[in-house]
Design an enzyme around this catalytic site. Sequence first.
Site, PDB file in Angstrom:
ATOM      1  N   ILE A 241      -2.791   2.621  -0.336  1.00 15.12           N
ATOM      2  CA  ILE A 241      -4.173   3.515   0.036  1.00 15.12           C
ATOM      3  C   ILE A 241      -3.610   4.790  -0.368  1.00 15.12           C
ATOM      4  O   ILE A 241      -2.663   5.513   0.487  1.00 15.12           O
ATOM      5  CB  ILE A 241      -4.323   3.350   1.601  1.00 15.12           C
ATOM      6  CG1 ILE A 241      -4.839   2.123   2.000  1.00 15.12           C
ATOM      7  CG2 ILE A 241      -5.280   4.151   2.342  1.00 15.12           C
ATOM      8  CD1 ILE A 241      -4.845   1.758   3.609  1.00 15.12           C
ATOM      9  N   PRO A 242      -3.891   5.556  -1.416  1.00 12.10           N
ATOM     10  CA  PRO A 242      -3.496   6.519  -2.056  1.00 12.10           C
ATOM     11  C   PRO A 242      -3.666   7.714  -1.409  1.00 12.10           C
ATOM     12  O   PRO A 242      -4.250   8.941  -2.074  1.00 12.10           O
ATOM     13  CB  PRO A 242      -4.087   6.382  -3.307  1.00 12.10           C
ATOM     14  CG  PRO A 242      -5.392   5.983  -3.170  1.00 12.10           C
ATOM     15  CD  PRO A 242      -5.216   5.079  -2.161  1.00 12.10           C
ATOM     16  N   CYS A 243      -2.906   8.237  -0.252  1.00 15.43           N
ATOM     17  CA  CYS A 243      -2.856   9.386   0.591  1.00 15.43           C
ATOM     18  C   CYS A 243      -2.341  10.442  -0.447  1.00 15.43           C
ATOM     19  O   CYS A 243      -2.471  11.700  -0.094  1.00 15.43           O
ATOM     20  CB  CYS A 243      -2.339   9.328   1.960  1.00 15.43           C
ATOM     21  SG  CYS A 243      -0.862   8.673   1.775  1.00 15.43           S
ATOM     22  N   HIS A 244      -1.558  10.148  -1.350  1.00 11.79           N
ATOM     23  CA  HIS A 244      -0.802  11.273  -2.238  1.00 11.79           C
ATOM     24  C   HIS A 244      -1.570  11.888  -3.054  1.00 11.79           C
ATOM     25  O   HIS A 244      -1.371  12.637  -3.689  1.00 11.79           O
ATOM     26  CB  HIS A 244       0.365  10.408  -2.949  1.00 11.79           C
ATOM     27  CG  HIS A 244      -0.093   9.243  -3.798  1.00 11.79           C
ATOM     28  ND1 HIS A 244      -0.540   8.002  -3.557  1.00 11.79           N
ATOM     29  CD2 HIS A 244      -0.445   9.186  -5.091  1.00 11.79           C
ATOM     30  CE1 HIS A 244      -0.656   7.249  -4.257  1.00 11.79           C
ATOM     31  NE2 HIS A 244      -0.755   7.794  -5.508  1.00 11.79           N
TER      32      HIS A 244
END
Length: 272
Positions: A241-244
């Site tokens: 889950i690409p919160c970056h």
Amino acid sequence: MSDYDRIARAIQYLEQHVQQQPSLEDVAEHVNLSPYHFQRLFSRWAGISPKRFLQVMTVHHAKHMLDESLPIIEVSGQLGLSSSSRLHDHFVALEAMTPGEYQKMGVGMEFVYGVVESPFGLIFVAFSHRGVCRLAFLDEEDPASEIERLYTIWPESILKNDPEAARRLADRIFHSPEELDRPLSLLVAGTNFQIQVWRALLEIPMGRLVSYARVASNIGRPDSARAVGSAVGANPIAFLIPCHRVIHGSGKVDGYRWGGTRKRAMIAWESV
């Protein structure tokens, strides 16, 4: 009557009549609006649809009944649901678990976990047959706090340390992107707002960056950038889950819960 008063009355009506499972038309009539106008007004003020709000209230009441060891079929009937399968669907959508799993607090469920290397340092990864439920970067090898978090959600579950299985999963995630044509399932639990944000993050293509304000706009909550930041920070499955990929509108790359340097490295790696 102001819009605020109408929504307050609608919420009170839904809370008081959850066992009757009122329709959109029922609630709209109660606040003297057309169903179409009420749907739009409620969604704008509450952030979710009336149907979704009723589902949240239904699960809330169901959890109290299940805590008292009532049979699932009886709980479904008392909440005005046509079958236990509808309660099952509500739980899976909102809690990432079935009513039976909630009632048993993880009894009979097994989670495999391990601490392995990744291109961005040590990770703790945990998964079950339902999917990946945790991926966190570690600054040291002790995974005790991550194990404790799993037990908080699934206190009666079985946790099995299997570094080799964890390594195979990490290889698939970080080193064999072609295998991701076979989707990985994710097992997450969060508030309705958090789930909305995490779904929006999954829509951000690799190599692209968006602002917190853009994510807020994408979920239909343009004034909630600060709340989006909190939901991003609560993401339980790093990288997948690409919160970056979310940055400040100014272009600053910081505020990452696992460190700004790691975030910049991940962004650069994906860009290449």
